[in-house]
Design a protein around this motif. Structure first.
Motif, PDB file in Angstrom:
ATOM      1  N   SER A 159     -14.118  51.613  12.183  1.00 47.64           N
ATOM      2  CA  SER A 159     -13.406  51.670  13.457  1.00 47.64           C
ATOM      3  C   SER A 159     -11.997  51.133  13.227  1.00 47.64           C
ATOM      4  CB  SER A 159     -14.128  50.827  14.504  1.00 47.64           C
ATOM      5  OG  SER A 159     -13.404  50.855  15.709  1.00 47.64           O
ATOM      6  N   PRO A 160     -10.990  52.012  13.298  1.00 43.11           N
ATOM      7  CA  PRO A 160      -9.626  51.543  13.043  1.00 43.11           C
ATOM      8  C   PRO A 160      -9.167  50.571  14.127  1.00 43.11           C
ATOM      9  CG  PRO A 160      -9.613  53.830  13.745  1.00 43.11           C
ATOM     10  CD  PRO A 160     -11.050  53.424  13.612  1.00 43.11           C
ATOM     11  N   SER A 161      -8.306  49.681  13.715  1.00 43.30           N
ATOM     12  CA  SER A 161      -7.771  48.690  14.653  1.00 43.30           C
ATOM     13  C   SER A 161      -6.795  49.356  15.623  1.00 43.30           C
ATOM     14  CB  SER A 161      -7.054  47.586  13.878  1.00 43.30           C
ATOM     15  OG  SER A 161      -5.870  48.096  13.310  1.00 43.30           O
ATOM     16  N   PRO A 162      -6.514  48.704  16.741  1.00 42.71           N
ATOM     17  CA  PRO A 162      -5.539  49.266  17.688  1.00 42.71           C
ATOM     18  C   PRO A 162      -4.166  49.498  17.054  1.00 42.71           C
ATOM     19  CG  PRO A 162      -6.746  47.480  18.722  1.00 42.71           C
ATOM     20  CD  PRO A 162      -7.152  47.500  17.280  1.00 42.71           C
ATOM     21  N   TYR A 168       0.137  53.104  15.361  1.00 46.09           N
ATOM     22  CA  TYR A 168       1.129  53.566  14.384  1.00 46.09           C
ATOM     23  C   TYR A 168       0.879  55.009  13.957  1.00 46.09           C
ATOM     24  CZ  TYR A 168       3.317  49.040  14.315  1.00 46.09           C
ATOM     25  OH  TYR A 168       3.993  47.922  14.699  1.00 46.09           O
ATOM     26  N   THR A 169      -0.353  55.451  13.995  1.00 49.14           N
ATOM     27  CA  THR A 169      -0.642  56.865  13.731  1.00 49.14           C
ATOM     28  C   THR A 169       0.004  57.725  14.811  1.00 49.14           C
ATOM     29  OG1 THR A 169      -2.723  56.301  12.647  1.00 49.14           O
ATOM     30  CG2 THR A 169      -2.471  58.584  13.443  1.00 49.14           C
ATOM     31  N   TRP A 170      -0.187  57.339  16.072  1.00 54.10           N
ATOM     32  CA  TRP A 170       0.432  58.082  17.170  1.00 54.10           C
ATOM     33  C   TRP A 170       1.955  57.969  17.132  1.00 54.10           C
ATOM     34  CZ3 TRP A 170      -1.620  61.887  19.584  1.00 54.10           C
ATOM     35  CH2 TRP A 170      -3.000  61.954  19.758  1.00 54.10           C
ATOM     36  N   ALA A 171       2.467  56.822  16.754  1.00 52.34           N
ATOM     37  CA  ALA A 171       3.919  56.633  16.668  1.00 52.34           C
ATOM     38  C   ALA A 171       4.524  57.549  15.617  1.00 52.34           C
ATOM     39  CB  ALA A 171       4.247  55.172  16.374  1.00 52.34           C
ATOM     40  N   PHE A 206       1.389  57.239  28.374  1.00 48.51           N
ATOM     41  CA  PHE A 206      -0.012  57.284  27.966  1.00 48.51           C
ATOM     42  C   PHE A 206      -0.416  56.206  26.976  1.00 48.51           C
ATOM     43  CE2 PHE A 206       0.526  61.743  29.349  1.00 48.51           C
ATOM     44  CZ  PHE A 206      -0.449  61.740  30.331  1.00 48.51           C
ATOM     45  N   TYR A 207       0.529  55.731  26.187  1.00 46.93           N
ATOM     46  CA  TYR A 207       0.128  54.774  25.160  1.00 46.93           C
ATOM     47  C   TYR A 207       0.753  53.413  25.423  1.00 46.93           C
ATOM     48  CZ  TYR A 207      -2.079  53.306  20.991  1.00 46.93           C
ATOM     49  OH  TYR A 207      -2.923  52.679  20.132  1.00 46.93           O
ATOM     50  N   HIS A 208       0.040  52.632  26.147  1.00 47.84           N
ATOM     51  CA  HIS A 208       0.444  51.239  26.345  1.00 47.84           C
ATOM     52  C   HIS A 208      -0.786  50.377  26.038  1.00 47.84           C
ATOM     53  CE1 HIS A 208      -0.729  53.080  30.156  1.00 47.84           C
ATOM     54  NE2 HIS A 208      -1.346  51.949  30.428  1.00 47.84           N
ATOM     55  N   SER A 209      -0.609  49.550  25.059  1.00 44.23           N
ATOM     56  CA  SER A 209      -1.710  48.709  24.605  1.00 44.23           C
ATOM     57  C   SER A 209      -1.236  47.266  24.547  1.00 44.23           C
ATOM     58  CB  SER A 209      -2.159  49.163  23.214  1.00 44.23           C
ATOM     59  OG  SER A 209      -3.032  48.220  22.645  1.00 44.23           O
ATOM     60  N   PRO A 210      -2.049  46.342  24.986  1.00 46.44           N
ATOM     61  CA  PRO A 210      -1.640  44.940  24.890  1.00 46.44           C
ATOM     62  C   PRO A 210      -1.527  44.457  23.439  1.00 46.44           C
ATOM     63  CG  PRO A 210      -3.882  45.123  25.771  1.00 46.44           C
ATOM     64  CD  PRO A 210      -3.343  46.511  25.632  1.00 46.44           C
ATOM     65  N   ALA A 211      -2.169  45.167  22.515  1.00 48.42           N
ATOM     66  CA  ALA A 211      -2.148  44.739  21.113  1.00 48.42           C
ATOM     67  C   ALA A 211      -0.837  45.100  20.415  1.00 48.42           C
ATOM     68  CB  ALA A 211      -3.319  45.363  20.362  1.00 48.42           C
ATOM     69  N   VAL A 212      -0.171  46.133  20.884  1.00 48.32           N
ATOM     70  CA  VAL A 212       1.090  46.572  20.276  1.00 48.32           C
ATOM     71  C   VAL A 212       2.110  46.829  21.368  1.00 48.32           C
ATOM     72  CG1 VAL A 212       0.106  47.507  18.159  1.00 48.32           C
ATOM     73  CG2 VAL A 212       0.196  48.927  20.176  1.00 48.32           C
ATOM     74  N   HIS A 213       3.369  46.898  20.990  1.00 47.48           N
ATOM     75  CA  HIS A 213       4.423  46.944  22.013  1.00 47.48           C
ATOM     76  C   HIS A 213       4.629  48.300  22.680  1.00 47.48           C
ATOM     77  CE1 HIS A 213       7.190  48.763  19.136  1.00 47.48           C
ATOM     78  NE2 HIS A 213       6.807  47.858  18.265  1.00 47.48           N
ATOM     79  N   GLY A 214       4.588  49.418  21.985  1.00 44.76           N
ATOM     80  CA  GLY A 214       4.820  50.725  22.589  1.00 44.76           C
ATOM     81  C   GLY A 214       6.291  50.987  22.848  1.00 44.76           C
ATOM     82  N   LEU A 215       6.575  52.119  23.460  1.00 48.63           N
ATOM     83  CA  LEU A 215       7.954  52.480  23.797  1.00 48.63           C
ATOM     84  C   LEU A 215       8.341  51.857  25.141  1.00 48.63           C
ATOM     85  CD1 LEU A 215       8.536  56.264  22.992  1.00 48.63           C
ATOM     86  CD2 LEU A 215       9.674  54.328  21.995  1.00 48.63           C
ATOM     87  N   SER A 216       9.535  51.383  25.209  1.00 51.01           N
ATOM     88  CA  SER A 216      10.067  50.789  26.430  1.00 51.01           C
ATOM     89  C   SER A 216      10.576  51.889  27.371  1.00 51.01           C
ATOM     90  CB  SER A 216      11.215  49.855  26.048  1.00 51.01           C
ATOM     91  OG  SER A 216      12.059  49.628  27.128  1.00 51.01           O
ATOM     92  N   TRP A 217      10.378  51.678  28.672  1.00 51.81           N
ATOM     93  CA  TRP A 217      10.926  52.632  29.645  1.00 51.81           C
ATOM     94  C   TRP A 217      12.455  52.585  29.655  1.00 51.81           C
ATOM     95  CZ3 TRP A 217       8.662  56.701  31.359  1.00 51.81           C
ATOM     96  CH2 TRP A 217       7.275  56.753  31.396  1.00 51.81           C
ATOM     97  N   TRP A 218      13.030  51.455  29.258  1.00 49.62           N
ATOM     98  CA  TRP A 218      14.490  51.376  29.144  1.00 49.62           C
ATOM     99  C   TRP A 218      14.973  52.304  28.038  1.00 49.62           C
ATOM    100  CZ3 TRP A 218      17.189  49.759  32.963  1.00 49.62           C
ATOM    101  CH2 TRP A 218      16.674  48.791  33.813  1.00 49.62           C
TER     102      TRP A 218
END
Length: 188
Positions: free
Chosen positions: A5-8, A13-16, A50-62
């Motif tokens: 089971s891959p980590s978040p 980073y795969t999706w990024a 669609f991709y907001h995870s508490p474990a990683v930062h994701g893209l900012s709306w700014w």
């Protein structure tokens, strides 16, 4: 039997990386007079939504908002460069509209002709085909109108060709900056 089971972080980073590759593909669409920069905005907005995870930062709306501004700047640069040259030479609205249509057709035809030379051939041929299409479209539009003599028609057509090249290069530069912004914000 073990189940991996891959980590978040791995999933993120795969999706990024897929986002960055899709953004690069969208950037190439700009060569074919398609809205590649706006597709980058849409991809980034979808990723942020669609991709907001508490474990990683994701893209900012700014960042997405900044991409909207950059995409608008790219459109402005392309429009001003393309229209300013032809208008400066006294080009008609018909000539400018046909120059835009000719640029789209020429870009696609150029990309097809350039296929035998991998990657670079299609890019260069699409840019050259778009410029040639802009020239032919402007020439046809000015000739169809019938007001100008041959040298004036050629001057407007040459200005449309140069404007098309400068506008596309300017829009590509803005698009490259957009891809860089997406890459930096998604990965770091």
């Amino acid at each position: 039997m073990s189940y991996f089971s891959p980590s978040p972080e791995v999933i993120y980073y795969t999706w990024a990386v897929l986002l960055i590759l899709a953004s690069i593909g969208a950037w190439f669409l700009t060569l074919f007079t398609m809205p590649g920069n706006w597709l980058i905005v849409a991809l980034a907005a979808a990723f942020a939504w669609f991709y907001h995870s508490p474990a990683v930062h994701g893209l900012s709306w700014w960042v997405v908002l900044g991409l909207v501004v950059l995409a608008g700047l790219g459109e402005f640069v392309e429009f001003v460069a393309g229209a300013a040259g032809a208008a400066k030479e006294g080009g008609s609205r018909r000539g400018m509209i046909l120059a835009i249509a000719g640029a789209a057709i020429g870009s696609i035809a150029g990309a097809i002709v350039g296929v035998p030379i991998p990657i670079v051939g299609s890019i260069v041929a699409a840019l050259g085909g778009g410029a040639a299409g802009a020239f032919c479209g402007a020439y046809l539009g000015e000739s169809w109108k019938g007001v100008k003599n041959h040298s004036e028609t050629l001057a407007v057509s040459k200005a449309a060709l140069i404007g098309r090249i400068l506008g596309t290069v300017g829009k590509l530069i803005v698009g490259a900056a957009m891809v860089a912004v997406v890459s930096i914000d998604a990965l770091f």
